[in-house]
Scaffold this active site. Structure first.
Site, mmCIF file in Angstrom:
data_model
loop_
_atom_site.group_PDB
_atom_site.id
_atom_site.type_symbol
_atom_site.label_atom_id
_atom_site.label_comp_id
_atom_site.label_asym_id
_atom_site.label_seq_id
_atom_site.Cartn_x
_atom_site.Cartn_y
_atom_site.Cartn_z
ATOM 1 C CD GLU A 189 -5.080 -3.794 -3.794
ATOM 2 O OE1 GLU A 189 -5.168 -3.753 -2.548
ATOM 3 O OE2 GLU A 189 -4.100 -4.281 -4.395
ATOM 4 C CB SER A 244 -0.963 -0.041 1.191
ATOM 5 O OG SER A 244 -2.004 0.893 1.033
ATOM 6 C CG HIS A 290 -5.864 -2.434 0.578
ATOM 7 N ND1 HIS A 290 -4.925 -2.345 -0.419
ATOM 8 C CD2 HIS A 290 -5.464 -1.548 1.547
ATOM 9 C CE1 HIS A 290 -4.009 -1.453 -0.086
ATOM 10 N NE2 HIS A 290 -4.304 -0.952 1.093
#
Length: 488
Positions: free
Chosen positions: A315, A188, A409
């Protein structure tokens, strides 16, 4: 192996502790070692300064203070905040081998505003088992790390990454690591940090490979950063100067900084990511960060270093699950019209995503945000690196969480670390996540860190080539990212 391990660093001796002592998987952990002085007082909003040396053995048996100051509540990855001023520290996990082993330096995510290097998901013991020394490092977050201040150095968080990597170069040999075989990795915002560093000419001597998972770049223009800094100063009723911001408490800035960028949540967060990008993060200041990361990579910066990168299929789609019922019945094309204004591009994108579109409007909007922020970046970086004749490997993580309903995610992180048994993994991956998938991802990471290649054909062998983890089709595909090409 009964005595606690002690290592002499350049600043002084540190004492760690053994895990699995007396077994083939024995490793040592050294936690909370400072790589810079606490950024408080005269050092607040300053560039990181090397720590003052010490002579007595320093206990490194508990995690150091974190830049994350508040309990973030229920997050996808456990992110414990630890109080204290000395937030610039590293954690070293090592098998303490007499050989010089390859090193993975992990930079945590959290949108450049949250996250913690003390997460149990980032424990390096399984990498140690497989012959990799692992380091996690901290950095200043939010406005503290990335906000524009007149009279203060820009990109303080980036400077923290560099200072941490300089500490690794200077000290990791004492822990059994090879400073000439350092791979930087992150997920991320941490993946974005990896790409930012890979595109910085001044950072090239600090690492030798890069692993970027679900990377999110900020690349904030300096004029935008200045406007946000000045807006925050107005809200705080201070001058936008070093003296002005130092006159305000840390807690007040933390409480106020969301107001300077809209303070969006839920679906508002999705639209904010599309319209404005990430609120805080690396600034294109023309001094430390010279240009946007993809432009830098296309120019050849970092082309001598192997890169592996990819994303999960959905995600951020689970955030769109919060959409009101009335919104869910609005056709996908109508919902996307406001954010994807080019009619030809919109139609091509919808055609390429018919299977996702069949899942409903919320699913389609969530996929668009995923593609806009994450998956198009994978293709843009891979193509930029192909232009620069650099070795790049791409993956797609397609296994669907049984608890979230998406390949969402953070879902892949415990698989990369071979940590399916760790705290709260079952919340995200269900009670019985497939160990075989963890074997595949973790094995690829170990192969990449140790040998410079993860085990499948590179992107440039046939553009579009990607390793698909957990999908229904072939493990290696040339079409895994075709559904984002209309946006690239």
């Amino acid at each position: 192996m009964t005595d606690a391990p002690v290592v002499q660093t350049a600043s002084g001796p540190v004492r760690g502790f053994w895990r699995d002592a007396g077994t083939p998987n024995a490793s040592a952990a050294f936690l909370g070692i400072p790589f810079a002085e606490a950024p408080v007082g005269a050092l607040r909003f300053a560039a990181p300064v090397p720590p003052e040396p010490w002579t007595d053995v320093r206990n490194a048996t508990t995690y150091g203070a974190t830049a994350l100051r508040r309990d973030p509540g229920e997050t996808l990855i456990p992110e414990p905040p630890i109080p204290g001023d000395a937030i610039l520290n590293v954690n070293v996990f090592t098998p303490m081998s007499d050989e010089k082993l390859p090193v993975l330096v992990w930079i945590h995510g959290g949108g450049y505003t949250e996250g913690s290097p003390a997460s149990p998901w980032y424990d390096g013991s399984r990498f140690n088992r497989d012959g990799v020394v692992t380091v996690t490092l901290s950095y200043r977050l939010g406005f503290d790390g990335f906000g524009w201040i007149e009279g203060a150095p820009h990109n303080r968080g980036v400077r923290d990454w560099i200072a941490g990597l300089e500490w690794v170069q200077q000290n990791i040999a004492a822990f059994g690591g090879d400073p000439d075989r350092v791979t930087i990795g992150g997920q991320s915002a941490g993946g974005g940090a990896v790409l930012t560093l890979l595109g910085m000419p001044g950072a090239q001597h600090l690492f030798h490979g890069a692993l970027a998972l679900s990377a999110a770049l900020a690349d904030i223009p300096v004029d935008v950063a200045k406007e946000r800094g000045e807006r925050l100063a107005r809200i705080l009723e201070i001058e936008p100067t070093l003296a002005g911001f130092r006159s305000v408490s840390e807690s007040r800035i933390l409480k106020t900084q969301p107001q300077a960028v809209g303070g969006r949540k839920g679906l508002g967060l999705l639209s904010g990511l599309i319209e404005d990008g990430l609120p805080w993060g690396p600034i294109i200041d023309g001094e430390l960060v010279m240009r946007p990361a993809v432009d830098a990579l296309a120019s050849g910066v970092g082309s001598d270093k192997p890169l592996a990168l990819g994303a999960t299929d959905d995600e951020f789609t689970m955030i769109a699950d919060q959409a009101p019922r009335a919104l869910r019945v609005v056709p996908s094309a109508a919902l996307l019209r406001g954010v994807l204004r080019d009619r030809g591009v919109r139609r091509a994108y919808l055609r390429a995503n018919r299977p996702q579109r069949a899942k409903g409007s919320a699913a389609m909007v969530g996929r668009f945000v995923t593609d806009h922020v994450f998956r198009t970046l994978v293709v843009r970086v891979a193509e930029a690196r192909r232009t620069a004749d650099a070795e790049t490997w791409v993956y797609a993580f397609s296994w669907v969480s049984p608890t979230k309903g998406w390949s969402c995610h953070c879902l892949d992180v415990p698989f990369w670390f071979d940590g399916l048994d760790r705290e709260r993994v079952s919340d995200l991956a269900g009670p019985n996540p497939p160990q075989s998938l963890a074997d595949d991802l973790h094995g690829a990471a170990v192969s990449f860190v140790t040998a410079g290649a993860p085990g499948w054909p590179a992107w440039r062998t046939e553009p579009g080539t990607a390793r698909v983890f957990g999908g229904d089709g072939l493990p290696v595909s040339t079409t895994a990212y075709d559904d984002v090409l209309a946006l690239v």
